[in-house]
Write an enzyme that holds these catalytic residues in place. Structure first.
Site, mmCIF file in Angstrom:
data_model
loop_
_atom_site.group_PDB
_atom_site.id
_atom_site.type_symbol
_atom_site.label_atom_id
_atom_site.label_comp_id
_atom_site.label_asym_id
_atom_site.label_seq_id
_atom_site.Cartn_x
_atom_site.Cartn_y
_atom_site.Cartn_z
ATOM 1 N N LYS A 13 0.833 -1.211 0.000
ATOM 2 C CA LYS A 13 0.000 0.000 0.000
ATOM 3 C C LYS A 13 0.869 1.263 0.000
ATOM 4 O O LYS A 13 0.653 2.171 -0.791
ATOM 5 C CB LYS A 13 -0.934 0.015 1.229
ATOM 6 C CG LYS A 13 -1.842 -1.196 1.339
ATOM 7 C CD LYS A 13 -2.749 -1.123 2.550
ATOM 8 C CE LYS A 13 -2.021 -1.136 3.892
ATOM 9 N NZ LYS A 13 -1.298 -2.394 4.176
ATOM 10 N N ARG A 88 -9.377 0.847 8.729
ATOM 11 C CA ARG A 88 -8.877 -0.496 8.995
ATOM 12 C C ARG A 88 -9.840 -1.303 9.871
ATOM 13 O O ARG A 88 -9.546 -2.449 10.219
ATOM 14 C CB ARG A 88 -7.540 -0.361 9.729
ATOM 15 C CG ARG A 88 -6.465 -1.283 9.198
ATOM 16 C CD ARG A 88 -5.222 -1.045 9.989
ATOM 17 N NE ARG A 88 -4.329 -0.188 9.259
ATOM 18 C CZ ARG A 88 -3.049 -0.455 9.048
ATOM 19 N NH1 ARG A 88 -2.513 -1.539 9.513
ATOM 20 N NH2 ARG A 88 -2.301 0.378 8.389
ATOM 21 N N ARG A 127 12.227 -6.389 5.208
ATOM 22 C CA ARG A 127 12.255 -4.939 4.965
ATOM 23 C C ARG A 127 13.310 -4.253 5.845
ATOM 24 O O ARG A 127 13.448 -4.564 7.024
ATOM 25 C CB ARG A 127 10.892 -4.328 5.279
ATOM 26 C CG ARG A 127 10.976 -2.799 5.343
ATOM 27 C CD ARG A 127 9.681 -2.095 5.276
ATOM 28 N NE ARG A 127 8.669 -2.552 6.206
ATOM 29 C CZ ARG A 127 7.388 -2.150 6.126
ATOM 30 N NH1 ARG A 127 7.015 -1.312 5.193
ATOM 31 N NH2 ARG A 127 6.510 -2.607 6.991
ATOM 32 N N ARG A 160 12.108 -2.284 11.303
ATOM 33 C CA ARG A 160 10.996 -1.844 12.157
ATOM 34 C C ARG A 160 10.724 -2.914 13.200
ATOM 35 O O ARG A 160 10.740 -4.101 12.888
ATOM 36 C CB ARG A 160 9.726 -1.624 11.306
ATOM 37 C CG ARG A 160 9.591 -0.220 10.783
ATOM 38 C CD ARG A 160 8.501 -0.064 9.754
ATOM 39 N NE ARG A 160 7.173 -0.591 10.103
ATOM 40 C CZ ARG A 160 6.066 -0.399 9.382
ATOM 41 N NH1 ARG A 160 6.131 0.333 8.276
ATOM 42 N NH2 ARG A 160 4.921 -0.910 9.726
ATOM 43 N N ARG A 171 0.123 -9.135 13.137
ATOM 44 C CA ARG A 171 -0.501 -8.099 12.284
ATOM 45 C C ARG A 171 -1.384 -8.751 11.228
ATOM 46 O O ARG A 171 -2.451 -8.246 10.893
ATOM 47 C CB ARG A 171 0.590 -7.244 11.611
ATOM 48 C CG ARG A 171 1.260 -6.290 12.583
ATOM 49 C CD ARG A 171 2.573 -5.776 12.053
ATOM 50 N NE ARG A 171 2.464 -4.931 10.879
ATOM 51 C CZ ARG A 171 3.498 -4.603 10.101
ATOM 52 N NH1 ARG A 171 4.699 -5.055 10.377
ATOM 53 N NH2 ARG A 171 3.314 -3.828 9.064
HETATM 54 P P1 AP5 Z 1 4.779 -1.441 1.898
HETATM 55 O O1 AP5 Z 1 4.521 -0.692 0.645
HETATM 56 O O2 AP5 Z 1 5.276 -0.684 3.084
HETATM 57 O O3 AP5 Z 1 3.507 -2.275 2.301
HETATM 58 P P2 AP5 Z 1 2.236 -1.827 3.122
HETATM 59 O O4 AP5 Z 1 1.079 -2.562 2.588
HETATM 60 O O5 AP5 Z 1 2.158 -0.335 3.170
HETATM 61 O O6 AP5 Z 1 2.602 -2.445 4.511
HETATM 62 P P3 AP5 Z 1 2.970 -1.802 5.943
HETATM 63 O O7 AP5 Z 1 4.127 -2.441 6.557
HETATM 64 O O8 AP5 Z 1 2.955 -0.343 5.877
HETATM 65 O O9 AP5 Z 1 1.857 -2.475 6.739
HETATM 66 P P4 AP5 Z 1 0.767 -1.931 7.621
HETATM 67 O O10 AP5 Z 1 -0.321 -1.491 6.747
HETATM 68 O O11 AP5 Z 1 0.440 -2.958 8.640
HETATM 69 O O12 AP5 Z 1 1.567 -0.814 8.453
HETATM 70 P P5 AP5 Z 1 1.301 0.715 8.735
HETATM 71 O O13 AP5 Z 1 2.586 1.370 8.659
HETATM 72 O O14 AP5 Z 1 0.146 1.238 7.949
HETATM 73 O O15 AP5 Z 1 5.795 -2.621 1.536
HETATM 74 C C1 AP5 Z 1 6.283 -3.520 2.511
HETATM 75 C C2 AP5 Z 1 7.658 -4.054 2.052
HETATM 76 O O16 AP5 Z 1 7.498 -4.818 0.854
HETATM 77 C C3 AP5 Z 1 8.699 -2.985 1.710
HETATM 78 O O17 AP5 Z 1 9.975 -3.459 2.040
HETATM 79 C C4 AP5 Z 1 8.571 -2.805 0.199
HETATM 80 O O18 AP5 Z 1 9.781 -2.353 -0.375
HETATM 81 C C5 AP5 Z 1 8.234 -4.219 -0.242
HETATM 82 N N1 AP5 Z 1 7.299 -4.248 -1.367
HETATM 83 C C6 AP5 Z 1 6.226 -3.455 -1.555
HETATM 84 N N2 AP5 Z 1 5.550 -3.797 -2.662
HETATM 85 C C7 AP5 Z 1 6.220 -4.872 -3.172
HETATM 86 C C8 AP5 Z 1 6.013 -5.694 -4.307
HETATM 87 N N3 AP5 Z 1 4.955 -5.486 -5.125
HETATM 88 N N4 AP5 Z 1 6.900 -6.697 -4.532
HETATM 89 C C9 AP5 Z 1 7.955 -6.914 -3.702
HETATM 90 N N5 AP5 Z 1 8.200 -6.168 -2.600
HETATM 91 C C10 AP5 Z 1 7.347 -5.159 -2.349
HETATM 92 O O19 AP5 Z 1 0.776 0.643 10.247
HETATM 93 C C11 AP5 Z 1 1.653 0.346 11.308
HETATM 94 C C12 AP5 Z 1 0.852 0.266 12.597
HETATM 95 O O20 AP5 Z 1 0.215 1.527 12.865
HETATM 96 C C13 AP5 Z 1 -0.292 -0.761 12.625
HETATM 97 O O21 AP5 Z 1 0.151 -2.069 12.925
HETATM 98 C C14 AP5 Z 1 -1.169 -0.168 13.729
HETATM 99 O O22 AP5 Z 1 -0.631 -0.411 15.006
HETATM 100 C C15 AP5 Z 1 -1.068 1.329 13.455
HETATM 101 N N6 AP5 Z 1 -2.106 1.794 12.515
HETATM 102 C C16 AP5 Z 1 -1.905 2.313 11.280
HETATM 103 N N7 AP5 Z 1 -3.069 2.639 10.721
HETATM 104 C C17 AP5 Z 1 -4.037 2.296 11.593
HETATM 105 C C18 AP5 Z 1 -5.462 2.377 11.574
HETATM 106 N N8 AP5 Z 1 -6.146 2.863 10.512
HETATM 107 N N9 AP5 Z 1 -6.136 1.928 12.668
HETATM 108 C C19 AP5 Z 1 -5.496 1.466 13.747
HETATM 109 N N10 AP5 Z 1 -4.153 1.356 13.831
HETATM 110 C C20 AP5 Z 1 -3.422 1.770 12.763
#
Ligand code: AP5
Length: 218
Positions: A13, A88, A127, A160, A171
């Site tokens: 994402k 979410r 990552r 991370r 997660r």
């Molecule tokens: P990336 O693009 O970062 O993937 P992502 O889907 O954004 O995954 P996140 O790690 O950001 O997951 P998340 O949604 O749980 O975390 P967030 O930060 O929002 O890519 C991931 C890796 O894969 C990278 O190394 C990238 O280079 C690689 N990659 C990407 N695309 C690829 C591809 N096509 N092929 C190969 N490799 C690829 O949230 C963190 C925390 O914050 C949550 O756990 C929660 O505690 C809190 N939080 C955030 N939002 C909320 C909410 N709305 N409600 C409640 N808590 C929340």
């Protein structure tokens, strides 16, 4: 264009939101990035957020809703944004709808980035993030030229805390139990589009660009 990116942790994402934000001139609103900035600031609120994040649990709905609705009150971004990681939970989706409806700014698309558990576990545990510019690498798929060092600014890369395997598995479980149900919620509103998040970054990007081009023409 108003877009939500929905999908499990590691579906890509954040990666695709950055590209869409550049190509389509959209404000990129990532709740994960906002929370990580708050944690970095060392504030009391940041410490509380870090407790949830480090365990791979969701931050309470009221906190997340408040932050996002505050951001979306900014009229300069109301017509052009990509939401990455929000909503979410069902209460978050309902709150978002309420806000958008009262401001007459409906969503155009919810992109569901479907990805498999094995793929996201490998992506997230591999990552590494630049401590300075935040660029995301992967030890095998997107390695830096010099191990552990960012290509762009020479700063160190770190893992991370919530990318350690046990937390990544939690997660995934939290996603399956609390977020996946939003797929049906948005399917019912006819704005859902599905893409294969297991594709590599470029293939996925091409697919999304084509999708938006076709949608704009139709
Ligand atoms: P990336 O693009 O970062 O993937 P992502 O889907 O954004 O995954 P996140 O790690 O950001 O997951 P998340 O949604 O749980 O975390 P967030 O930060 O929002 O890519 C991931 C890796 O894969 C990278 O190394 C990238 O280079 C690689 N990659 C990407 N695309 C690829 C591809 N096509 N092929 C190969 N490799 C690829 O949230 C963190 C925390 O914050 C949550 O756990 C929660 O505690 C809190 N939080 C955030 N939002 C909320 C909410 N709305 N409600 C409640 N808590 C929340």
């Amino acid at each position: 264009m108003r877009i939500v990116l929905l999908g499990p942790p590691g579906a890509g994402k954040g990666t695709q939101a950055k590209v869409l934000s550049n190509n389509l001139k959209l404000a990129h609103l990532s709740t994960g990035d906002m929370f990580r900035d708050a944690v970095k600031s060392g504030s009391v609120a940041g410490k509380k957020l870090s407790e949830y994040m480090q365990q791979g649990l969701l931050v309470p709905d009221e906190t997340v809703n408040e932050i996002i609705t505050q951001k979306l009150k900014d009229e300069s971004i109301q017509n052009n944004f990509v939401l990455d990681g929000y909503p979410r939970t069902l209460p978050q989706a309902v709150e978002l709808d309420k806000f958008l409806k009262s401001n007459k700014i409906p969503l155009d698309y919810v992109i569901y980035m479907q990805a498999s558990e094995d793929v996201v576990i490998s992506r997230l545990t591999g990552r590494r993030v630049c401590e300075k510019c935040g660029y995301n690498y992967h030890i095998k798929n997107i390695p830096p030229k010099k191990s552990g060092i960012c290509d762009y600014d020479g700063a160190e890369l770190y893992q991370r805390k919530d990318d350690e395997e046990e937390t990544v598995r939690r997660r995934w479980k939290v996603y399956s139990e609390q977020t996946a149900l939003l797929i049906d919620y948005y399917a019912g509103k006819a704005i859902l589009r599905e893409v294969d998040g297991d594709l590599d970054v470029d293939a996925l990007n091409k697919y999304l660009n084509a999708l938006f081009q076709n949608e704009n023409l139709s």
